[in-house]
Design a protein around this motif. Structure first.
Motif, PDB file in Angstrom:
ATOM      1  N   TYR A 362       8.898  -3.567 -17.525  1.00 28.89           N
ATOM      2  CA  TYR A 362       8.627  -3.664 -18.468  1.00 28.89           C
ATOM      3  C   TYR A 362       9.941  -4.144 -19.196  1.00 28.89           C
ATOM      4  O   TYR A 362      10.493  -3.941 -20.486  1.00 28.89           O
ATOM      5  CB  TYR A 362       7.532  -3.253 -19.863  1.00 28.89           C
ATOM      6  CG  TYR A 362       6.211  -2.783 -19.570  1.00 28.89           C
ATOM      7  CD1 TYR A 362       5.240  -3.252 -19.781  1.00 28.89           C
ATOM      8  CD2 TYR A 362       6.108  -1.093 -19.046  1.00 28.89           C
ATOM      9  CE1 TYR A 362       3.978  -3.341 -19.169  1.00 28.89           C
ATOM     10  CE2 TYR A 362       4.903  -1.117 -18.399  1.00 28.89           C
ATOM     11  CZ  TYR A 362       4.086  -1.742 -18.648  1.00 28.89           C
ATOM     12  OH  TYR A 362       2.529  -1.354 -18.365  1.00 28.89           O
ATOM     13  N   ALA A 363      11.390  -4.019 -18.250  1.00 27.36           N
ATOM     14  CA  ALA A 363      12.766  -4.670 -18.646  1.00 27.36           C
ATOM     15  C   ALA A 363      13.055  -5.447 -18.738  1.00 27.36           C
ATOM     16  O   ALA A 363      13.428  -5.393 -20.524  1.00 27.36           O
ATOM     17  CB  ALA A 363      13.454  -3.858 -17.330  1.00 27.36           C
ATOM     18  N   GLY A 364      12.202  -6.720 -18.626  1.00 31.19           N
ATOM     19  CA  GLY A 364      12.773  -7.738 -18.705  1.00 31.19           C
ATOM     20  C   GLY A 364      13.511  -8.221 -18.484  1.00 31.19           C
ATOM     21  O   GLY A 364      14.304  -9.705 -19.512  1.00 31.19           O
ATOM     22  N   HIS A 365      14.557  -8.276 -17.489  1.00 30.31           N
ATOM     23  CA  HIS A 365      16.232  -8.314 -17.793  1.00 30.31           C
ATOM     24  C   HIS A 365      16.408  -9.112 -16.538  1.00 30.31           C
ATOM     25  O   HIS A 365      15.461  -9.667 -15.734  1.00 30.31           O
ATOM     26  CB  HIS A 365      17.067  -6.535 -17.189  1.00 30.31           C
ATOM     27  CG  HIS A 365      16.506  -5.337 -18.084  1.00 30.31           C
ATOM     28  ND1 HIS A 365      16.584  -5.402 -18.676  1.00 30.31           N
ATOM     29  CD2 HIS A 365      16.187  -4.300 -17.366  1.00 30.31           C
ATOM     30  CE1 HIS A 365      16.526  -4.111 -19.221  1.00 30.31           C
ATOM     31  NE2 HIS A 365      16.418  -3.485 -18.486  1.00 30.31           N
ATOM     32  N   ALA A 366      17.588  -9.855 -16.838  1.00 27.86           N
ATOM     33  CA  ALA A 366      17.870 -10.997 -15.735  1.00 27.86           C
ATOM     34  C   ALA A 366      17.763 -10.451 -14.173  1.00 27.86           C
ATOM     35  O   ALA A 366      18.042  -8.985 -13.984  1.00 27.86           O
ATOM     36  CB  ALA A 366      19.747 -11.007 -16.337  1.00 27.86           C
ATOM     37  N   HIS A 367      17.726 -11.187 -13.547  1.00 31.37           N
ATOM     38  CA  HIS A 367      17.645 -10.931 -12.264  1.00 31.37           C
ATOM     39  C   HIS A 367      18.822  -9.886 -11.809  1.00 31.37           C
ATOM     40  O   HIS A 367      20.120 -10.513 -12.386  1.00 31.37           O
ATOM     41  CB  HIS A 367      17.458 -11.893 -11.467  1.00 31.37           C
ATOM     42  CG  HIS A 367      16.491 -12.786 -11.503  1.00 31.37           C
ATOM     43  ND1 HIS A 367      15.031 -11.874 -11.833  1.00 31.37           N
ATOM     44  CD2 HIS A 367      15.934 -14.010 -11.775  1.00 31.37           C
ATOM     45  CE1 HIS A 367      14.211 -12.805 -11.938  1.00 31.37           C
ATOM     46  NE2 HIS A 367      14.618 -13.967 -12.171  1.00 31.37           N
ATOM     47  N   SER A 368      19.088  -8.916 -10.342  1.00 34.63           N
ATOM     48  CA  SER A 368      19.898  -8.128 -10.891  1.00 34.63           C
ATOM     49  C   SER A 368      19.405  -7.483  -9.728  1.00 34.63           C
ATOM     50  O   SER A 368      18.904  -7.098  -9.195  1.00 34.63           O
ATOM     51  CB  SER A 368      20.534  -6.980 -11.295  1.00 34.63           C
ATOM     52  OG  SER A 368      19.650  -6.208 -11.739  1.00 34.63           O
ATOM     53  N   LEU A 369      20.790  -6.608  -8.404  1.00 38.52           N
ATOM     54  CA  LEU A 369      20.902  -6.078  -7.515  1.00 38.52           C
ATOM     55  C   LEU A 369      22.164  -5.132  -6.872  1.00 38.52           C
ATOM     56  O   LEU A 369      23.053  -5.602  -7.811  1.00 38.52           O
ATOM     57  CB  LEU A 369      20.520  -6.861  -6.004  1.00 38.52           C
ATOM     58  CG  LEU A 369      20.189  -6.221  -4.858  1.00 38.52           C
ATOM     59  CD1 LEU A 369      18.554  -6.200  -4.897  1.00 38.52           C
ATOM     60  CD2 LEU A 369      20.260  -7.158  -3.359  1.00 38.52           C
ATOM     61  N   GLU A 370      22.136  -3.967  -6.566  1.00 35.42           N
ATOM     62  CA  GLU A 370      22.641  -2.972  -6.995  1.00 35.42           C
ATOM     63  C   GLU A 370      23.163  -2.978  -4.694  1.00 35.42           C
ATOM     64  O   GLU A 370      22.309  -2.412  -4.582  1.00 35.42           O
ATOM     65  CB  GLU A 370      22.766  -1.646  -8.045  1.00 35.42           C
ATOM     66  CG  GLU A 370      22.332  -1.866  -9.047  1.00 35.42           C
ATOM     67  CD  GLU A 370      21.924  -1.169  -9.559  1.00 35.42           C
ATOM     68  OE1 GLU A 370      21.645  -0.312  -9.061  1.00 35.42           O
ATOM     69  OE2 GLU A 370      20.864  -1.072 -11.243  1.00 35.42           O
ATOM     70  N   VAL A 371      24.793  -2.825  -4.355  1.00 34.82           N
ATOM     71  CA  VAL A 371      24.614  -2.522  -3.548  1.00 34.82           C
ATOM     72  C   VAL A 371      26.160  -1.067  -3.381  1.00 34.82           C
ATOM     73  O   VAL A 371      26.856  -1.210  -4.273  1.00 34.82           O
ATOM     74  CB  VAL A 371      24.900  -3.263  -2.864  1.00 34.82           C
ATOM     75  CG1 VAL A 371      25.697  -2.609  -1.527  1.00 34.82           C
ATOM     76  CG2 VAL A 371      24.816  -4.669  -2.660  1.00 34.82           C
TER      77      VAL A 371
END
Length: 755
Positions: A362-371
Motif C-alpha cells: 500500500y505504498a504508492g511510491h514512485a518507481h524505484s529499484l535497488e542494486v
C-alpha cells in the motif's frame, strides 16, 4: 561531567544504538520488566539498517532490509517480532522470492516457498546428484536442519544454569565442530559433484556478506534455512519496525535521543558500568543508568556493500515482470572466485537486485529499484584520505562509474534498465562511514602539548559529509599565534593529536531552502552540502578581504559545477571582497536577498519566493553578524529563521588592552561556590582567565573548547565584576559568564558553579 537532559534518577537501562537489536532489547525490557530505557542514536533517523529515506519525486529507498524469513503466522520469530514492535503487519513475498541468474549461460533458477518444493526442484534440475547410494541433495537439507537443531540447543543451554548447561554443551559440541570447522565451499565440494548445483546453492552468499570459501557452512545454513518456508516484508516498509518499537518503549517512560554521539562508557570505582558520556546539541555530559547495553556495530570483518538506488520512469513490474522477488545475478557459477568490485578495475561479477516499492503493498511510491554490489572497504580508503577538490571530483566520478558498471552488468536480465533511470544515488563504504554522529556546522577542540603546556583550540569541521567522511579542519596561519604555527609547521603525517568530541548547536534546520552568509565558511560548507543532499535550495553569500583569503573557493565552484549534486539547487550568487569594494553594507545584503528570492531554480518540491521562506545561517565576526541580522529583520525575516555563529577577530595569543579601555590589570582574590555553603578562595593573576587560575589551583571547573563555544565552563556571577577579554564587555552580577575568557576586576567577585 554534568548530567545532560536526563532525569534526576538514573535510567533503568541505556541502550547505545537504535538498530533492530537495540530497539528489541529496549522494547523487551520495557514490556517484561517495566524498565525506563534511554536509547542513544548518533544518526538523525532511528532504526539502523531498517530505516528508509526519501528523495525528491517520491522515491523511497531502504538501507538494508530487503526480506525476512520465518515471519509466517505461528512462527516463533513472528511472535517475538510482534511482541517487540506491537504487531507490525507482515506480507509474504511472491511464491518465488529469489531468482538466481547466471550470465555465463543465461540460465535462471527460481527458488519457491517451502523446503520440500525447493528440494524437489533441485532434484529435478540436477538428477545425477540424487542417486540412490548418494542422496546428496536430501542430505544437504538434513544438514541444515541439524544446524538449526544445534542452534536451538545452544541457546537453551545458555539460558539454563549448571549442570544442565554443561551437559547440553557437551552433547552438542561434536556437531557444532563438524559444521563450524569447515567452510561453506569445503562442505559443498565434499557433498556435490555438479559445479552448477554448487553455484545455485551458494548464489545467495551476499546475504551473509562473505564468499563461500571464507564463511563457515554453519553461517550458510542459518541464512539459507531461514528462508525455506517463505520470506516476508513489513506492509508499511521497514521504517515501521522502529516506529512500532519506539511506541512501546515510550509507553513505559522510555525515550530515544537522536544525533547523540556516545564517547565513553562511565565506570565506577569497582569497574561497573554506571552511565555513558555523550555529546548532544553541542553539550557534553553523562547519562546515568543501572544497565548499559551497546548495540553499536563492531569492526566489519567481511566484505562491504555498495548500494545503488535508482529512480525509474516506469514500474519494474511493467518493464520486467517483477513482483517483489529478489534477483541474484552472477557472472558464472564459481562464487568463491568472484572478484569484489574494485573502482579502479571496474569489473562487476556479482550483483543483487531488489525493489522495496513493490514489496510495500500500500505504498504508492514512485518507481524505484535497488542494486547492490560487493566490495572490499580498502578499495575506498584513498577517497577518505584525500582532502582536495580533485579528490572530491574523482569520488563523484567513481560513483558515476559504479552506476554505469552495475547497469551494464545486469542488462542481460533487466534489459534496457539504463534507459529508464531518471535518478541515481550511490552508497559506498565511504558513505556508511560518514555517519559518524556530527552534523555539519559543529566544531572540534584539539588538545595540543606545545612546549610542555596544554593548548586548546577549537576549529570548525570543514569536511563535506558526502565525499570526506574523515573529520577534517582547515587551519589558517595567525600572525603571532601559538597553535596554528605548531599545527602547520610541526605536525607531521602520522602524528597523533587528541581532540574532544564534536560539539556545537549551529546546525541545519528543517526549512525547504537555506541561505548561508558569512566570511567564515568552514562550518557553512558541510551544512550547505547536507542541504543539497536533502533537496533544499541554497544561495550562498561569501565575504572576504580578497581572493587569496577565499580558502574554499574551489569547493564552492565544484558544488556549483555539479549542479547541487542530488536534488537541490545551488546558486553561488556573490563573493564580496571588502578590500576592493568597501565593507559589506546593508545595501549589499538587501540586494543579495532580493536577487536570490526568486532565482534558485531546479526545485522539485516548490520554489521559495519570499525572504520568509528561507532559513538563514550567519557566520562571521560579531560586527558583521549584527549588520546582516539587522538587515534580515528589516526585510521581515523572523528571528527564529536566523541561526548565528560568531568568531573572534582577535589575533591568536594577543592580550587584552586593559589600558586602552581605562581598566587596570591586577591580581585578584575571588571566591568560587561549588555547592551550598561550600566556598573556595581562588587567586587569579593579572590578566589570567578564571578557568586558567582554577586549573592552576586544581579546582575542577568543567571545560572543553577554551574558546567560548561549548559553554561547558559557564558559571553564574553572584557579585563583583568580571571582564570578558574577547568582546570587552564587563558582566553584571546575576549574569552567566564563561570562565575560559573572563578575568575578575574586583576582589569581592563570587562565582557560583551550577548543575
Amino acid at each position: 561531567g554534568c548530567e545532560i537532559d536526563g532525569p534526576e534518577k538514573p535510567w533503568d537501562a541505556i541502550i547505545i544504538g537504535s538498530g533492530l537489536g537495540g530497539l528489541g532489547a529496549a522494547s523487551t525490557l520495557a514490556q517484561l520488566a517495566g524498565m525506563r530505557c534511554l536509547i542513544l542514536e548518533q544518526h538523525w533517523i532511528p532504526g539502523g539498517m531498517t530505516h528508509q529515506f526519501r528523495r525528491p519525486g517520491g522515491h523511497w529507498f531502504t538501507c538494508g532490509t530487503h526480506y525476512v524469513g520465518q515471519m509466517g503466522e505461528g512462527d516463533a520469530m513472528r511472535e517475538f517480532m510482534d511482541f517487540v514492535t506491537g504487531g507490525v503487519v507482515w506480507d509474504p513475498l511472491p511464491d518465488t522470492f529469489d531468482m538466481f541468474c547466471f550470465k555465463s549461460d543465461g540460465t535462471q533458477f527460481s527458488q519457491p516457498t517451502g523446503a520440500k518444493r525447493w528440494m524437489e526442484r533441485l532434484i529435478e534440475s540436477f538428477p545425477a546428484e540424487q542417486k540412490a547410494r548418494r542422496p546428496a541433495i536430501r542430505r544437504y537439507f538434513r544438514d541444515i536442519k541439524r544446524v538449526y537443531s544445534w542452534y536451538r540447543f545452544y541457546f537453551l543451554s545458555r539460558s539454563m544454569g549448571r549442570p544442565f548447561s554443561s551437559i547440553l554443551a557437551t552433547c552438542t559440541a561434536p556437531r557444532r565442530r563438524a559444521f563450524a570447522q569447515q567452510t561453506c565451499q569445503q562442505y559443498m565440494d565434499g557433498a556435490f559433484r555438479d559445479r552448477r548445483l554448487i553455484g545455485v546453492l551458494c548464489a545467495l552468499w551476499g546475504d551473509y556478506g562473505i564468499r563461500p570459501d571464507l564463511v563457515t557452512f554453519m553461517q550458510h545454513a542459518l541464512v539459507a534455512g531461514n528462508n525455506f518456508e517463505g520470506t516476508y516484508y513489513p506492509r508499511l516498509g521497514s521504517r515501521a519496525l522502529a516506529k512500532g518499537a519506539l511506541a512501546l518503549i515510550r509507553a513505559k517512560g522510555g525515550e530515544i535521543l537522536l544525533s547523540t554521539r556516545v564517547t565513553q562508557i562511565v565506570l565506577d570505582e569497582a569497574g561497573r558500568a554506571v552511565g555513558v558520556r555523550a555529546v548532544r546539541g553541542g553539550k557534553e555530559g553523562v547519562y546515568r543508568g543501572r544497565h548499559i547495553i551497546s548495540d553499536t556495530r563492531l569492526q566489519h570483518a567481511g566484505h562491504a556493500v555498495i548500494s545503488i538506488w535508482l529512480g525509474l520512469d516506469a514500474s519494474p513490474r511493467e518493464l520486467y515482470g517483477m513482483h517483489g522477488e529478489n534477483r541474484w545475478i552472477s557472472a558464472d557459477y564459481r562464487h568463491s572466485q568472484a572478484r569484489l568490485y574494485d573502482p579502479k578495475v571496474r569489473e562487476v561479477t556479482y550483483a543483487f537486485l531488489s525493489c522495496s516499492a513493490l514489496k510495500e503493498r500500500y505504498a504508492g511510491h514512485a518507481h524505484s529499484l535497488e542494486v547492490c554490489l560487493f566490495t572490499d572497504p580498502a578499495y575506498f580508503m584513498g577517497w577518505e584520505e584525500r582532502n582536495d577538490a580533485d579528490g572530491r571530483q574523482d569520488y563523484v566520478q567513481v560513483k558515476k562509474n559504479i552506476v554505469a558498471d552495475a547497469l551494464d552488468f545486469v542488462d542481460q536480465f533487466v534489459p534496457g534498465l539504463k534507459d529508464h533511470v531518471i535518478f541515481s544515488e550511490v552508497g559506498t563504504p565511504v558513505t556508511w562511514n560518514s555517519f559518524c554522529g556530527w552534523p555539519g556546522g559543529q566544531y572540534i577542540t584539539l588538545l595540543m602539548a606545545i612546549d610542555r603546556v596544554e593548548v586548546r583550540r577549537s576549529y570548525s569541521i570543514s569536511s563535506l559529509p558526502l565525499a570526506l567522511p574523515k573529520l577534517s579542519v582547515t587551519i589558517k596561519r595567525v600572525a603571532g599565534g601559538v597553535a596554528s604555527p605548531w599545527l602547520l609547521d610541526t605536525l607531521q603525517p602520522g602524528s597523533t593529536v587528541h581532540g574532544l568530541a564534536p560539539q556545537g548547536d549551529f546546525l541545519l534546520r528543517g526549512a525547504a531552502a537555506c541561505k548561508p552568509l558569512g566570511s567564515g565558511l568552514a562550518p557553512l560548507l558541510p551544512m550547505l552540502e547536507t542541504a543539497l543532499q536533502l533537496g533544499q535550495a541554497v544561495a550562498l553569500l561569501g565575504c572576504h578581504r580578497d581572493a587569496e583569503e577565499e580558502v574554499f573557493g574551489c569547493r564552492t565552484a565544484a558544488l556549483q559545477a555539479a549542479g547541487g549534486l542530488t536534488g537541490g539547487a545551488f546558486l553561488h550568487e556573490h563573493t564580496h571582497y571588502s578590500a576592493t569594494s568597501g565593507r559589506l553594507s546593508p545595501v549589499d545584503v538587501a540586494g543579495f536577498l532580493q536577487r536570490t528570492s526568486g532565482q534558485v531554480g531546479g526545485m522539485k518540491t516548490g520554489q521559495p519566493s519570499t525572504c520568509q521562506a528561507w532559513s538563514y545561517y550567519l557566520c562571521g565576526p560579531t560586527g558583521w553578524l549584527e549588520l546582516v541580522e539587522r538587515v534580515l529583520l528589516d526585510q521581515g525575516v523572523p528571528a527564529t529563521s536566523i541561526a548565528k555563529e560568531a568568531f573572534s577577530s582577535l589575533a591568536e595569543g594577543s592580550g587584552f588592552d586593559f589600558a586602552g579601555r581605562g581598566l587596570q590589570a591586577a591580581a585578584r582574590s575571588i571566591r568560587v561556590q561549588r555547592g551550598p555553603g561550600v566556598e573556595t578562595a581562588l587567586q587569579v593573576a593579572a590578566g589570567q582567565t578564571i578557568l586558567g587560575a582554577a586549573e592552576d589551583a586544581a579546582l575542577p571547573i568543567p571545560s572543553a573548547c577554551r574558546s567560548g563555544n561549548c559553554r561547558r565552563c559557564a558559571v553564574r556571577l553572584q557579585c563583583g565584576a568580571v571582564l570578558d577579554m574577547e568582546d570587552g564587555v564587563v558582566a553584571d552580577p546575576g549574569n552567566t559568564i564563561l570562565t575560559c575568557r573572563t578575568t575578575p576586576l574586583t576582589d569581592e567577585a563570587l562565582i557560583v558553579m551550577e548543575g
